[in-house]
Design an enzyme around this catalytic site. Structure first.
Site, PDB file in Angstrom:
ATOM      1  CG  ASP A   1      35.477 -84.335-116.655  1.00 13.72           C
ATOM      2  OD1 ASP A   1      36.110 -84.995-115.807  1.00 13.72           O
ATOM      3  OD2 ASP A   1      34.334 -83.882-116.449  1.00 13.72           O
TER       4      ASP A   1
ATOM      5  CG  ASP B   1      31.887 -89.014-113.858  1.00 18.01           C
ATOM      6  OD1 ASP B   1      31.778 -90.023-114.578  1.00 18.01           O
ATOM      7  OD2 ASP B   1      32.377 -89.040-112.716  1.00 18.01           O
TER       8      ASP B   1
END
Length: 184
Positions: free
Chosen positions: A11, A13
């Site tokens: 991922d 952020d």
């Protein structure tokens, strides 16, 4: 693209860079988490290819544009390269949750693209994230969910409450564990 089983899915952020409840809308707002860039470089040095899969609903919400997202991605790629690493692909969903698309995590659309682009089975592939949706996505495609406690990771760990998901303080810790497994 060449098939390999040494792929790690991240991922963005909260895993690679600081997250914000107000969204990361500009390249200036994108700031790497300590150790994350070196962790990606270490994974690459150990033979892993790294791809990033991210929900970017700020585009659908009109908070920033596709061009802004491209500029943020260029900054991320450059920062990783400056640390000696490489991101082999960046996949993102620009839709809002209510749009009902197939690419918004935890739905598998983005990972289906990764699977096709890299000609790889997702079974057992490490997927490192900081949200419950990342864990749900990994489980849906039989990938290996790994939670980092940066970003929203503390909240996710509390919400998951002893489900046996591997967790690490940060991306550097997760990368170190994956690299150590190569010697086992």
């Amino acid at each position: 693209m060449v098939a390999t089983d040494k792929l790690v899915i991240l991922d963005r952020d909260g895993v690679i860079n600081h997250d914000s409840q107000d969204y990361i809308k500009t390249p200036e707002e994108w700031q790497p988490l300590p150790g994350s860039l070196n962790a990606i470089a270490a994974l690459n040095s150990s033979g892993f290819r790294v791809v990033v899969v991210s929900n970017q609903s700020g585009i659908g919400r009109g908070l920033f544009s596709e061009m802004d997202c491209s500029q943020i991605t260029r900054k991320m790629m450059s920062a990783v390269q400056a640390a000696g690493g490489e991101i082999a692909g960046f996949y993102y969903c620009p839709h809002r949750p209510e749009d009902g698309c197939d690419c918004r995590k935890p739905r598998p659309g983005l990972l289906e693209r990764v699977k096709a682009d890299f000609d790889i089975s997702l079974a057992g592939i490490p997927l490192i994230g900081d949200k419950v949706t990342d864990v749900e996505l990994a489980r849906r495609v039989e990938a290996r969910p790994i939670l980092v406690l940066t970003g929203y990771g503390q909240d996710a760990a509390a919400a998951l409450d002893d489900t046996g998901v591997e967790s690490f303080a940060d991306l550097a810790g997760a990368a170190q564990a994956l690299i150590a497994e190569l010697d086992e």
